[in-house]
Each structure stands twice: as structure tokens, then as C-alpha cells.
Design a protein around this motif. Structure first.
Motif, PDB file in Angstrom:
ATOM      1  N   GLU A  35      -8.360  -4.507   6.386  1.00 51.61           N
ATOM      2  CA  GLU A  35      -7.838  -5.619   5.605  1.00 51.61           C
ATOM      3  C   GLU A  35      -7.448  -6.812   6.477  1.00 51.61           C
ATOM      4  O   GLU A  35      -7.650  -7.959   6.102  1.00 51.61           O
ATOM      5  CB  GLU A  35      -6.628  -5.167   4.778  1.00 51.61           C
ATOM      6  N   LYS A  39       0.829  -1.202   0.000  1.00 54.38           N
ATOM      7  CA  LYS A  39       0.000   0.000   0.000  1.00 54.38           C
ATOM      8  C   LYS A  39       0.870   1.262   0.000  1.00 54.38           C
ATOM      9  O   LYS A  39       0.574   2.231  -0.699  1.00 54.38           O
ATOM     10  CB  LYS A  39      -0.916   0.009   1.226  1.00 54.38           C
ATOM     11  N   ALA A  49      -1.799   4.980   4.770  1.00 57.18           N
ATOM     12  CA  ALA A  49      -1.725   3.647   4.175  1.00 57.18           C
ATOM     13  C   ALA A  49      -1.303   2.597   5.197  1.00 57.18           C
ATOM     14  O   ALA A  49      -1.509   1.394   4.984  1.00 57.18           O
ATOM     15  CB  ALA A  49      -0.744   3.647   3.000  1.00 57.18           C
ATOM     16  N   ILE A  58      -4.257  -0.707   8.466  1.00 60.99           N
ATOM     17  CA  ILE A  58      -4.703  -1.912   7.759  1.00 60.99           C
ATOM     18  C   ILE A  58      -5.778  -2.658   8.549  1.00 60.99           C
ATOM     19  O   ILE A  58      -5.997  -3.851   8.355  1.00 60.99           O
ATOM     20  CB  ILE A  58      -3.508  -2.856   7.480  1.00 60.99           C
TER      21      ILE A  58
END
Length: 206
Positions: free
Chosen positions: A98, A71, A92, A95
Motif C-alpha cells: 500500500e 487495517k 495487517a 503495508i
């Protein structure tokens, strides 16, 4: 009939299983035998891929940080001004969506302190040089000044990863103040005017 799997498939199966067991039982309480029983493989098969449980832990941490670095590199490949690039790299690093809230919550449990610590350590080691690259670009373009780019970025990362970690500090009003203080500190590190980053960060953090 014995099922034969290719190297990467079997290795990822071991890592996926170990990650699930580490987060469920805690790293210290989980044994190699627990992993073997869960996926029905022989001890020799496990040691073909990993020398120890510690090596499995390190591989899991690397998967987290490699995903994050993918990312980050996507941001670095964009044509952005240094201040925009810095902010986007920092964002970024989030996370949560994710990786999954359940995994992150378990990682913060006392039994998983080593996994959490190693993840934070590797993030600092991998991301700090990227931020230094952005800092040096900003210096070249006279956007800011910085006396100790690497050392400042290590301090900033270690502090921000800890103070914005919802597994350590609840994101309440005090935590928002912590974030504001971190951004103010960053502005001082880069010798820019007050609120140079503040609005940009706060608008994108929520």
C-alpha cells in the motif's frame, strides 16, 4: 487567478509534497523552502498548517500508522479466536504494497533515519495496546497466560519490526530464522506449547 483550496486538500498537498521530498532528498537535507518552491505557496500558508518541518514529519508518520490502524481495527471487528486475531493483526501491519516499495526503500536511507525511527516508535505505541486487548481476551478464555501483557507486547513488536524490516535485514535464511525465533519467544511469553503459533505464522508470512 489564484486557486483557493479547502483546508484538508491544501494540508494533504503539503504532506504529499513533503513526503516526496523527504524520501528523495532526505529529511535533514530538505528545507521548508524546498516544499514551498515545489508547490508554489507562500511561507505564511505553510505555517498556517504546520508550525515546523518537524510537525510535518510527525503528520506523515501519523498517516502511515493511521492507515495501519484502519487495517488492524478491521481485524479486531471480526469474530475470530484470540490466536487467529493475534496473527491477523500482526499480518495487517505489513503495508509494503500500500505504501509503495520506493517510499519504503527511501525511508531506510541514512538521511531518513529520523522518519524511520519515529514510524517504528508510533507503531509500537499504537499497536501494543491492541495486542494487549487480544492477550487479555485469550487469558479470559484460558487460551494462554501472560504475566506482563503490555511489556511483553512492546518487546515483541520492537523486536519483530526491526528484525523483519527488509530495509535493515535482508529476508534471507538468517532472517527466516529470526522470525522463527520471534515466534518461539512469543510462545514462551504466552506460556503456550511449542509450535502453537509457528505453523500459522510461517504459512501466512510469505
Amino acid at each position: 487567478m489564484r486557486i483557493s483550496k479547502d483546508y484538508e486538500e491544501r494540508r494533504n498537498e503539503i504532506l504529499d509534497t513533503a513526503e516526496k521530498l523527504f524520501t528523495k532528498k532526505g529529511y535533514e537535507k530538505c528545507t521548508v523552502n524546498d516544499i514551498l518552491r515545489e508547490i508554489s505557496i507562500a511561507k505564511g500558508t505553510f505555517y498556517y498548517y504546520f508550525k515546523s518541518k518537524q510537525e510535518v514529519l510527525e503528520a506523515i508518520v501519523t498517516r502511515y500508522t493511521d492507515f495501519m490502524m484502519t487495517k488492524v481495527q478491521a481485524v479486531m471487528n471480526q469474530d475470530l479466536q484470540p490466536e487467529q486475531k493475534f496473527m491477523q493483526v500482526f499480518l495487517a501491519m505489513r503495508i509494503n504494497n500500500e505504501v509503495g516499495e520506493e517510499v519504503l526503500n527511501e525511508m531506510h536511507q541514512p538521511d531518513n533515519a529520523l522518519l524511520h525511527q519515529k514510524t517504528l516508535q508510533e507503531i509500537v505505541e499504537k499497536i501494543a495496546p491492541v495486542l494487549v486487548e487480544i492477550i487479555e481476551e485469550g487469558i479470559d478464555k484460558n487460551v494462554w497466560q501472560c504475566k506482563y501483557p503490555l511489556q511483553y507486547m512492546q518487546i515483541f513488536l520492537a523486536s519483530s519490526l526491526t528484525l523483519t524490516d527488509e530495509g535493515i535485514f535482508e529476508m534471507d535464511a538468517d532472517a527466516q530464522m529470526n522470525l522463527g525465533a520471534l515466534i518461539s519467544l512469543l510462545e514462551k511469553m504466552l506460556e503456550v506449547k511449542e509450535d502453537f503459533f509457528m505453523t500459522m505464522f510461517l504459512e501466512n508470512w510469505g
